[in-house]
Design an enzyme around this catalytic site. Structure first.
Site, short mmCIF file in Angstrom:
data_model
loop_
_atom_site.label_atom_id
_atom_site.label_comp_id
_atom_site.label_asym_id
_atom_site.label_seq_id
_atom_site.Cartn_x
_atom_site.Cartn_y
_atom_site.Cartn_z
N LYS A 81 -60.87 -19.88 86.63
CA LYS A 81 -61.80 -20.90 87.14
C LYS A 81 -62.80 -20.24 88.08
CE LYS A 81 -61.50 -25.44 89.51
NZ LYS A 81 -60.55 -26.38 90.14
N SER A 156 -61.38 -31.13 88.60
CA SER A 156 -62.55 -30.26 88.54
C SER A 156 -62.37 -29.08 87.57
CB SER A 156 -62.86 -29.73 89.94
OG SER A 156 -61.80 -28.89 90.40
N SER A 180 -56.88 -31.30 90.40
CA SER A 180 -57.79 -30.59 89.48
C SER A 180 -57.14 -29.63 88.49
CB SER A 180 -58.84 -29.83 90.28
OG SER A 180 -59.76 -30.75 90.78
N1 GLN Z 1 -60.98 -35.01 91.91
C1 GLN Z 1 -60.63 -34.69 93.26
C2 GLN Z 1 -61.87 -34.53 94.08
O1 GLN Z 1 -62.90 -34.78 93.59
C3 GLN Z 1 -59.76 -33.47 93.30
C4 GLN Z 1 -60.50 -32.22 93.13
C5 GLN Z 1 -59.63 -30.97 93.13
O2 GLN Z 1 -58.42 -31.05 93.01
N2 GLN Z 1 -60.29 -29.83 93.33
O3 GLN Z 1 -61.85 -34.15 95.20
#
Ligand code: GLN
Length: 500
Positions: A81, A156, A180
């Site tokens: 990532k 994400s 994410s």
């Molecule tokens: N979807 C969550 C956010 O927008 C989690 C994101 C993540 O785990 N990096 O913060």
């Protein structure tokens, strides 16, 4: 299991390389060719390093020829990532503000992947700075869900999940701050694990919310994820929040789970997750319930537990995470990294800084900075940030009480299947709801995995297993047991992607 290299699990590939039935070079080439063939459609990668990956593969083959002892995943390619720093390889966090930045150092995770002699295929797409649930907030490209290219791959870490789901990589690295790794895993039919907070180093991770960020594995099944988990985990003197204790035996747990015996294991179902607006859509509930029935057949006992504070997890997270983000993102000032806008030699430092941030940050990142700055501002800090910290403690206590009654908690990973592009970008709250079931674990600090459990409307559904802090092994054991009831891995039933 298909004939092609790209259809094999990481465990099989590793074994074939070790035993000389294939070479790391030809394996790596097969995945790079697959990227060439289908990534024009999926758009999972932001950067592909063909040369570097093949060079590592060649080193592995030479080492094997010389009779050297190598690690369990030597020669197995991996995607990372793009929020994890990689030396001499572009790292953008999918933000314009880091465009063109070439890190001079490796994250600890990257170092461990390199030490394990895993060829790095490239860097995968994400929501800018890992803020989002669909990868639509990437400043560069929109990644498609390999199951239906009109739908999101989750976020994400949608790039890592889509890369594994489309068989462009057998393994990938993700990061999980609020879900994410697990949420993209669920909606792409792949396996995602968020390890116990502190069991994996954050050194060299581009910081979003430091008390929550956790790197972890993305794979096709529990055993592959466990093998990667053991490669990357463990204490790191460069991250003072890492836990100085042995890594839980997740590989052994995945292997024992695969035998399909869960007798004596108590699994808790959280009452509050099924109530009112917290309920999942019917197709998701149906697939999840079928999974629960399988777990019962394997000998698990299901108990209902009450975690009343979970109801406040989402608002708590959306105060704590943006607060920490607003502080972490202050470093992007147009001086130290990447983009600098409006520096004509006449403007003041403040003007250049503000023009840089205006041009370099996308709308969701700006929203979080504003929210976080407000929640931390004098006069409001006790009311918002302080209050959220108190609720976080209550959530932690709910988990501790629940683990007095059961070995692990289970739930659907997400309330809904992968949605269509643009369906939730208009209303931030609708996007935030994707993490309803994953966020409590992050606030607590324990481990959570998402294992594919079935389909709804032809799209994958995930089952989440949450464990106590440093109880990562039980989550793998339960997930691997569930997999053992499936004739084929869900990941192997995805429709073939039309290359472009
Ligand atoms: N979807 C969550 C956010 O927008 C989690 C994101 C993540 O785990 N990096 O913060």
């Amino acid at each position: 299991m298909g004939e092609r290299t790209i259809d094999q699990t990481a465990a099989h590939i590793a074994e074939a390389i070790r035993e000389g039935r294939t070479s790391a070079y030809s394996v790596t080439e097969a995945f790079l060719d697959r990227i060439d063939a289908v990534d024009g459609t999926v758009k999972a990668f932001l950067h592909v390093d063909r040369e570097g990956a093949l060079a590592t593969a060649a080193e592995v083959d030479a080492a094997i020829a010389a009779g050297e002892e190598l690690g369990p995943l030597a020669g197995v390619p991996i995607a990372i990532k793009d929020v994890v720093v990689t030396k001499d390889m572009p790292t953008t966090a999918a933000s314009k503000i880091l465009e063109g930045w070439i890190p001079p150092y490796d994250a600890t995770i990257t170092e461990r992947v390199k030490a394990a002699k895993m060829p790095i295929l490239g860097k995968t797409n994400l929501d800018e700075f890992a803020m989002g649930s669909s990868t639509e907030y990437s400043a560069y490209r929109q990644t498609a869900n390999p199951w239906d290219t009109g739908r999101i791959p989750g976020g994400s870490g949608g790039g890592s999940a889509a890369a594994v789901a489309a068989k462009m990589a057998p393994l990938a690295i993700g990061t999980d701050t609020g879900g994410s790794i697990r949420q993209p895993g669920a909606v792409t039919g792949t396996f995602g694990a968020k390890p116990t907070y502190g069991s994996n180093s954050r050194y060299g991770l581009i910081a979003f919310s430091s008390s929550l960020d956790t790197p972890g594995p993305v794979a096709r099944n529990a055993l592959d994820a466990a093998l990667l988990h053991e490669v990357i985990s463990g204490h790191d003197p460069r991250d003072s929040t890492t836990i100085d204790a042995p890594v839980p035996p997740v590989v052994e747990a995945a292997r024992s789970g695969a035998s399909g015996d869960l007798s004596g294991v108590k699994l808790g179902v959280v009452k509050e997750f099924a109530e009112g607006s917290a309920a999942a859509e019917p197709g998701v509930v149906e697939a999840y319930q079928a999974g629960v029935d399988q777990l019962v057949k394997l000998g698990a006992q299901i108990v209902e537990v009450s975690c009343p504070s979970f109801t406040y997890a989402l608002p708590t997270y959306y105060l704590i995470a943006p607060s920490e983000a607003s502080s972490n993102l202050a470093r992007y000032d147009g001086v130290r990294y990447g983009l600098r806008a409006g520096d004509d030699g006449k403007r003041s430092l403040e003007e250049v800084m503000s023009l840089t941030r205006e041009a370099g940050f996308g709308p969701e990142v700006k929203r979080r900075i504003i929210l976080g700055t407000y929640a931390l501002s004098a006069g409001y800090v006790d009311q918002f940030y302080g209050q959220a910290q108190k609720v976080r403690t209550l959530i932690k206590r709910d988990f501790e009480a629940a683990f007095g009654e059961c070995d692990a908690l289970i739930s659907p990973t997400t309330p809904f299947i992968a949605f269509k592009f643009g369906e939730r970008t208009g209303d931030p709250y609708q996007m935030y709801l994707a993490d309803l079931y994953t966020i409590p674990t992050n606030l607590y600090g324990g481990p959570g995995v998402s294992v594919p459990v079935g389909l709804s409307e032809g799209m994958p559904v995930g089952l989440q297993v949450m464990g106590p802090v440093m109880g990562d092994d039980i989550t793998y054991r339960v997930a691997a047991a569930l997999e053992s009831t499936q004739e084929t891995l869900l990941a192997d039933t995805a429709p073939e992607i039309e290359g472009k």
